[in-house]
Design an enzyme around this catalytic site. Structure first.
Site, PDB file in Angstrom:
ATOM      1  N   ASP A  84       0.594  -1.381  -0.074  1.00 57.13           N
ATOM      2  CA  ASP A  84      -0.030  -0.253  -0.153  1.00 57.13           C
ATOM      3  C   ASP A  84       1.026   0.792   0.026  1.00 57.13           C
ATOM      4  OD1 ASP A  84      -1.982  -1.768   0.242  1.00 57.13           O
ATOM      5  OD2 ASP A  84      -2.349  -1.844   1.889  1.00 57.13           O
ATOM      6  N   LYS A  87       2.621   2.211  -5.204  1.00 58.41           N
ATOM      7  CA  LYS A  87       3.288   1.484  -6.463  1.00 58.41           C
ATOM      8  C   LYS A  87       2.299   2.196  -7.271  1.00 58.41           C
ATOM      9  CE  LYS A  87       3.408  -2.205  -4.818  1.00 58.41           C
ATOM     10  NZ  LYS A  87       2.978  -2.080  -3.323  1.00 58.41           N
ATOM     11  N   GLY A  93      -4.790  -4.250  -4.985  1.00 57.52           N
ATOM     12  CA  GLY A  93      -5.014  -3.780  -4.853  1.00 57.52           C
ATOM     13  C   GLY A  93      -4.120  -2.035  -6.031  1.00 57.52           C
ATOM     14  N   HIS A  94      -3.920  -1.985  -6.918  1.00 57.51           N
ATOM     15  CA  HIS A  94      -3.380  -0.336  -7.177  1.00 57.51           C
ATOM     16  C   HIS A  94      -4.053   0.771  -7.256  1.00 57.51           C
ATOM     17  CE1 HIS A  94       0.640  -2.423  -8.282  1.00 57.51           C
ATOM     18  NE2 HIS A  94       0.782  -2.630  -6.340  1.00 57.51           N
ATOM     19  N   GLN A 135       1.882  -6.240  -2.966  1.00 59.31           N
ATOM     20  CA  GLN A 135       2.684  -5.626  -1.811  1.00 59.31           C
ATOM     21  C   GLN A 135       3.498  -5.024  -1.370  1.00 59.31           C
ATOM     22  OE1 GLN A 135       1.562  -9.821  -2.924  1.00 59.31           O
ATOM     23  NE2 GLN A 135      -0.464  -9.324  -2.527  1.00 59.31           N
TER      24      GLN A 135
END
Length: 434
Positions: A13, A16, A40-41, A224
């Site tokens: 988180d 990225k 999730g990005h 991650q």
């Protein structure tokens, strides 16, 4: 321009998605190499918000090939949903996306297995997202998994599927699972997915290696963060794949000699989702303040993230594991209102200083952080695009982190938009992106 790995330097988180999206303008391919749709990005482009769970952030750049590598585990339903959302936003997904034929497939019964494991009375709950990621990796390592190549095979898929179903039915009986699973319905559903996904499935490792030999520029995107790596993270409170730099080679099928640079992404503070030890965690009102200012809620799950002060020993450790050439500091603006900013500069256990990251959960839980407090800047940094306009105290903070960790700060992000980013002139990162 070099072939780069961009990955998380903390517990994930770190921002990225924005960084990969920003840099991907200069690359030909962006390759995701591990994890599943639990990671999730989030990318903001103007007023549009994109939450990418499986598809690399490079998909948002027209003409950039987005590759889901063999190290990723894929839930076809989640992938089809993601494709649909991107296409509705005008993204030409099917001309840009490639999916490894060696990536393993998640089925609905993997989620059942994970829920059973997390709910057992004699087990410490890891705090997973219960999306079937871990059980799918278990089947992969157990050599009973189904890969995308099998899924798109007209002959072999059904036989392999029914064998895997038998294993799960046995497990469900043993644990007295009351949930009814319609295996035939799942089979038909996955056949429908197959017809839509087949044109995008290929030998992605061969594709990426040929692209590199042809002079194409490739960015490898981690999910991650290093402290969630199955081997090097805070085990057992980790993910089920190698989120560190080494995972890029195995998860994308490229040799280490093809990698020119490794970039770590770190917040100006630190967060963690789920259970597990967190030495520099902030409790109480100040933790809530940072959580609110940083909007620290999971992009996939919505779960509130635990917040803490920047952890120098942790960053030194992840820099050692990955070999960072440069570090990107994100969310600097979240600290704008603070009068003082503590930084964890050392660890003690039972009154003794320790220099290595402990291996066991019990030892990490005993860590007492040693803090050094720096003055805040009490001035807005959000949206500043010139490094010379950053307040002196904020620059001093960045230089302190750089000196303490031994890794240059090559880029600063001070907002969610693409243009709210400053690449430091003369840095290694600037040279790698040139």
């Amino acid at each position: 321009m070099a072939n780069l790995i961009v990955l998380g330097a903390q517990w994930g988180d770190e921002g990225k998605g924005k960084i990969v999206d920003l840099f991907s303008e200069s690359f030909d391919l962006v390759v995701r190499y591990q994890g599943g749709h639990n990671a999730g990005h989030t990318v903001y482009i103007g007023e549009k918000k994109f939450v990418l769970k499986l598809i690399p952030s490079g998909i948002l750049r027209p003409g950039v090939k987005a590759v889901i590598g063999n190290g990723v585990v894929i839930d076809p339903a989640a992938l089809m949903d993601e494709i649909g959302q991107l296409e509705s936003a005008g993204i030409d997904v099917r001309s840009q996306l490639l999916i490894s034929n060696r990536a393993h497939v998640i089925f609905p019964f993997h989620r059942m297995v994970e829920k059973v494991g997390e709910a057992r009375e004699d087990r410490v709950a890891i705090g997973t997202t219960s999306r079937g990621i871990g059980p799918c990796y278990e089947d992969k390592i157990g050599r009973r998994g189904i890969r995308m190549a099998d899924l798109v095979s007209p002959q072999g898929f059904e036989q392999m599927y029914r064998m895997l179903c038998e294993d799960k039915m046995t497990l469900a009986t043993a644990f007295r699972v009351s949930e009814v699973i319609d295996f035939n319905k799942i089979l038909e559903q996955y056949r429908q997915f197959t017809e839509k996904l087949r044109p995008m499935v290929c030998d992605s490792a061969s594709y990426v290696n040929r692209a590199i030999l042809d002079g194409k520029k490739v960015m490898f995107e981690g999910a991650q963060g290093t402290m969630l790596d199955i081997d090097h993270g805070t085990y057992p409170f980790v993910t089920s794949s190698n989120a560190s730099a080494g995972g890029a080679c195995t998860g994308a099928g490229v040799p280490p000699t093809r990698i020119d640079g490794i970039i770590g992404v770190s917040k100006a503070y630190i967060t963690r989702v789920g259970a597990g030890p967190f030495p520099s965690e902030i409790h109480g009102e100040q933790g809530d303040q940072i959580r609110k200012a940083g909007n620290e809620f999971g992009s996939v799950t919505g779960r509130p993230r635990r917040c803490g002060w920047f952890d120098v020993p942790l960053l030194r450790y992840t820099a050692t594991i990955n070999g960072f050439d440069s570090m990107i500091i994100t969310k600097l603006d979240v600290l704008d209102d603070l009068t003082e900013i503590p930084v964890c500069v050392g660890y003690e256990i039972d009154g003794k200083a320790i220099t290595d990251m402990p291996a066991t959960n019990e030892e990490v839980s005993k860590i007492v952080p040693v803090y050094e407090t720096l003055p805040g800047w009490k001035s807005p940094t959000k949206g500043i695009t010139d490094l010379n306009q950053i307040p002196k105290a904020a620059m001093d903070y960045l230089k302190f982190l750089e000196k303490q960790t031994g890794v240059e700060v090559g880029c600063v992000s001070n907002g969610p938009e693409r243009n709210e980013t400053i690449i430091v002139p003369g840095s290694k990162l600037a040279a790698l992106l040139a």
